[in-house]
Design an enzyme around this catalytic site. Structure first.
Site, PDB file in Angstrom:
ATOM      1  N   LYS A 218       0.834  -1.208   0.000  1.00 27.98           N
ATOM      2  CA  LYS A 218       0.000   0.000   0.000  1.00 27.98           C
ATOM      3  C   LYS A 218       0.874   1.267   0.000  1.00 27.98           C
ATOM      4  CE  LYS A 218      -3.082   3.001   0.363  1.00 27.98           C
ATOM      5  NZ  LYS A 218      -4.382   3.186   0.865  1.00 27.98           N
ATOM      6  N   CYS A 272      -3.554  10.658   2.091  1.00 31.60           N
ATOM      7  CA  CYS A 272      -2.903   9.397   1.714  1.00 31.60           C
ATOM      8  C   CYS A 272      -1.557   9.660   1.058  1.00 31.60           C
ATOM      9  CB  CYS A 272      -3.793   8.627   0.743  1.00 31.60           C
ATOM     10  SG  CYS A 272      -5.484   8.491   1.310  1.00 31.60           S
TER      11      CYS A 272
HETATM   12  N1  SAJ Z   1      -2.546  14.866  -8.253  1.00 34.94           N
HETATM   13  C1  SAJ Z   1      -1.752  15.662  -9.059  1.00 34.94           C
HETATM   14  N2  SAJ Z   1      -1.502  15.254 -10.338  1.00 34.94           N
HETATM   15  C2  SAJ Z   1      -2.010  14.086 -10.833  1.00 34.94           C
HETATM   16  C3  SAJ Z   1      -2.798  13.263  -9.991  1.00 34.94           C
HETATM   17  C4  SAJ Z   1      -3.053  13.692  -8.705  1.00 34.94           C
HETATM   18  O1  SAJ Z   1      -1.285  16.729  -8.648  1.00 34.94           O
HETATM   19  O2  SAJ Z   1      -1.751  13.790 -11.997  1.00 34.94           O
HETATM   20  C5  SAJ Z   1      -2.812  15.303  -6.865  1.00 34.94           C
HETATM   21  C6  SAJ Z   1      -4.298  15.502  -6.568  1.00 34.94           C
HETATM   22  O3  SAJ Z   1      -4.740  16.761  -6.976  1.00 34.94           O
HETATM   23  C7  SAJ Z   1      -4.303  15.324  -5.073  1.00 34.94           C
HETATM   24  C8  SAJ Z   1      -3.216  14.265  -4.838  1.00 34.94           C
HETATM   25  O4  SAJ Z   1      -2.426  14.267  -5.999  1.00 34.94           O
HETATM   26  O5  SAJ Z   1      -3.933  16.513  -4.410  1.00 34.94           O
HETATM   27  C9  SAJ Z   1      -3.737  12.879  -4.579  1.00 34.94           C
HETATM   28  O6  SAJ Z   1      -4.814  12.585  -5.453  1.00 34.94           O
HETATM   29  P1  SAJ Z   1      -4.975  11.178  -6.153  1.00 34.94           P
HETATM   30  O7  SAJ Z   1      -6.185  11.233  -6.984  1.00 34.94           O
HETATM   31  O8  SAJ Z   1      -3.719  10.785  -6.842  1.00 34.94           O
HETATM   32  O9  SAJ Z   1      -5.103  10.151  -4.966  1.00 34.94           O
HETATM   33  P2  SAJ Z   1      -5.992  10.084  -3.612  1.00 34.94           P
HETATM   34  O10 SAJ Z   1      -5.175  10.620  -2.488  1.00 34.94           O
HETATM   35  O11 SAJ Z   1      -7.345  10.627  -3.790  1.00 34.94           O
HETATM   36  O12 SAJ Z   1      -6.122   8.489  -3.494  1.00 34.94           O
HETATM   37  C10 SAJ Z   1      -4.940   7.716  -3.455  1.00 34.94           C
HETATM   38  C11 SAJ Z   1      -5.089   6.578  -4.468  1.00 34.94           C
HETATM   39  N3  SAJ Z   1      -3.804   5.903  -4.641  1.00 34.94           N
HETATM   40  C12 SAJ Z   1      -3.277   5.710  -5.879  1.00 34.94           C
HETATM   41  O13 SAJ Z   1      -3.815   6.077  -6.888  1.00 34.94           O
HETATM   42  C13 SAJ Z   1      -1.982   4.979  -5.920  1.00 34.94           C
HETATM   43  C14 SAJ Z   1      -6.139   5.576  -3.958  1.00 34.94           C
HETATM   44  O14 SAJ Z   1      -6.199   4.432  -4.794  1.00 34.94           O
HETATM   45  C15 SAJ Z   1      -5.802   5.164  -2.517  1.00 34.94           C
HETATM   46  O15 SAJ Z   1      -6.776   4.240  -2.004  1.00 34.94           O
HETATM   47  C16 SAJ Z   1      -5.825   6.406  -1.663  1.00 34.94           C
HETATM   48  O16 SAJ Z   1      -4.766   7.259  -2.132  1.00 34.94           O
HETATM   49  C17 SAJ Z   1      -5.598   6.011  -0.217  1.00 34.94           C
HETATM   50  O17 SAJ Z   1      -6.580   5.988   0.532  1.00 34.94           O
HETATM   51  O18 SAJ Z   1      -4.472   5.672   0.142  1.00 34.94           O
END
Ligand code: SAJ
Length: 421
Positions: A218, A272
């Site tokens: 994870k 996360c």
């Molecule tokens: N973000 C960027 N650029 C991107 C993608 C995301 O700046 O291209 C930023 C988002 O705006 C946000 C942060 O990253 O601030 C995180 O967003 P996210 O959509 O990547 O992820 P989370 O935090 O909503 O959910 C993640 C997910 N993990 C992965 O994709 C590896 C989810 O599957 C997990 O279950 C979750 O963390 C968790 O609970 O750990």
């Protein structure tokens, strides 16, 4: 022994949907939370968080009598712990954040009196390597009359596993069912029983491993994403310096069959991805250098955005010499940690807006379609229409669908998501 009654401890963004999912499969579910307000809301068949389709699931589960919420754990055949694992307050600037396991400890101590022979305890909270074994120790200390897998292996009275949640906020209801799961039992039997439990609603595959590998899996998933976003954020700084449009650059580079660069933004938020990589770094600081650097790159992005806003204010005042900074209105679009959700936790956009409000003597307004109220000093929550009429400098922080529908043709825009510029 089959699972008739399932208890989910922690009714937040993961626990509540998980509880509702078991209830939708006609399992008797007891949700436990220390927050009386959340418990009362759920028992009315309502929800205290925003997540698509969750309201219908919870309402049906409560009405049909399959889900109830309580503040003190009751007997069940399986206990799933889905409490927060934040990090401890940082004492000195630059210190590596360390995980705070106090919520897991409190949850273990709370369920211990309700445990009986044959029960299964699953830790779902994202945790540093070794946390499941630590939880097993806390349970064993509280219940010396029962045996646990760390001492009794396959023959333990209570089975224990780590099965990390992996769902994406905003898509939780579908991902809970469709995603594959990593099942890290402390013994073979612990894993087998966990798979049996999750197969109640999981359509994805369940992959069995040990608890330490499941914990690391994870953390690895989220660290991998953090490193990739850091790469995009670093590119945005480099491109700005070299006067290159980073969005065009990334779309061109991504035409390569083996390149897939993520999106830059205001920084990385949420509870996360901005947190979990530290769980690796704090265990192995001299080895996890890349992961550490990625965290630093992403954490520094908000400061860079604030500098861009400071520059935009100076340029605006040069272009409008009759005005003073007090007369300049800054509109900040988006506060949540990512688009189309209501979650402000660890939001870089929120941090940026607070810094702008501290440095700017004029009016600062925030446009956030997903929240109803806001309490930041010197920042007023405003509608999109009102902002378009009054704003001098537009700062786009989150690419919500409402913002993507409009175009702003103004000279003074700081757009960190590349939708208006
Ligand atoms: N973000 C960027 N650029 C991107 C993608 C995301 O700046 O291209 C930023 C988002 O705006 C946000 C942060 O990253 O601030 C995180 O967003 P996210 O959509 O990547 O992820 P989370 O935090 O909503 O959910 C993640 C997910 N993990 C992965 O994709 C590896 C989810 O599957 C997990 O279950 C979750 O963390 C968790 O609970 O750990």
């Amino acid at each position: 022994m089959s699972f008739e009654t399932i208890s989910v401890v922690g009714l937040g963004y993961i626990g509540l949907p998980t509880a509702a999912m078991f209830a939708s499969r006609k399992k008797k579910v007891i949700g436990v939370d220390v927050n009386q307000l959340a418990v009362d809301t759920i028992n009315r068949g309502e929800i205290h968080i925003v997540e698509p389709d969750l309201d219908m699931l919870v309402s049906a589960a409560v009405q049909q009598g399959y889900l109830k919420a309580v503040t003190t754990p009751e007997a069940a055949d399986a206990f799933l712990i889905a409490v927060p694992t934040p990090f401890l307050p940082i004492e000195n600037e630059g210190d590596i954040p360390k995980p705070d396991l106090s919520y897991i400890k409190a949850a273990s101590q709370a369920i211990a009196p309700a445990l009986k022979k044959g029960d299964l305890v699953i830790l779902e909270s994202t945790s540093p390597v070794g946390a499941t074994e630590q939880m097993a120790e806390w349970l064993s200390e509280a219940r010396s009359d029962l045996s646990f897998p760390q001492t009794h292996g396959e023959s333990a009275d209570v089975n224990i596993a780590h099965c990390p949640e992996r769902v994406l906020p905003g898509h939780v209801v579908t991902e809970l069912v469709q995603n594959d799961r990593v099942i890290g039992g402390m013994s073979k039997r612990c894993s087998e029983r966990s798979v049996e439990l999750y197969k109640t609603f999981v359509m994805g595959e369940c992959f069995v491993t040990n608890s330490r590998t499941a914990e690391m899996a994870k953390l690895t998933e989220n660290s991998s994403r953090d490193v990739q976003i850091a790469f995009a954020n670093e590119l945005s700084l480099v491109c700005d310096e070299l006067d290159i449009d980073v969005w065009e650059l990334i779309s061109l580079a991504n035409r390569h069959p083996r390149v897939n660069i993520l999106e830059p933004g205001p920084g990385v938020g949420g509870h996360c991805i901005a947190v979990d990589p530290w769980f690796i770094v704090s265990k192995t600081p001299s080895l996890a250098k890349l992961i550490h650097t990625a965290r630093t790159v992403n954490d520094r992005k908000p400061e860079w955005v604030v500098e861009k806003v400071r520059l935009a204010i100076s340029n605006y005042l040069i272009a409008n010499p009759s005005k003073t900074a007090r007369e300049v209105t800054i509109g900040c679009y988006g506060l949540t940690f990512k688009p189309n959700i209501d979650d402000l936790r660890e939001s870089p956009a929120l941090e940026i807006v607070k810094s702008i409000a501290e440095m700017h003597p004029g009016t600062v307004i925030a446009i956030e379609p997903n929240v109803d109220s806001l309490s930041i000093d010197n920042v007023k929550l405003s509608s999109l229409d009102e902002s378009l009429m009054t704003t001098d400098i537009h700062v786009l922080l989150v690419d919500h669908k409402q913002f993507k529908k409009i175009k702003i043709h103004d000279e003074f825009i700081v757009d960190v998501k590349g939708i208006w510029q």
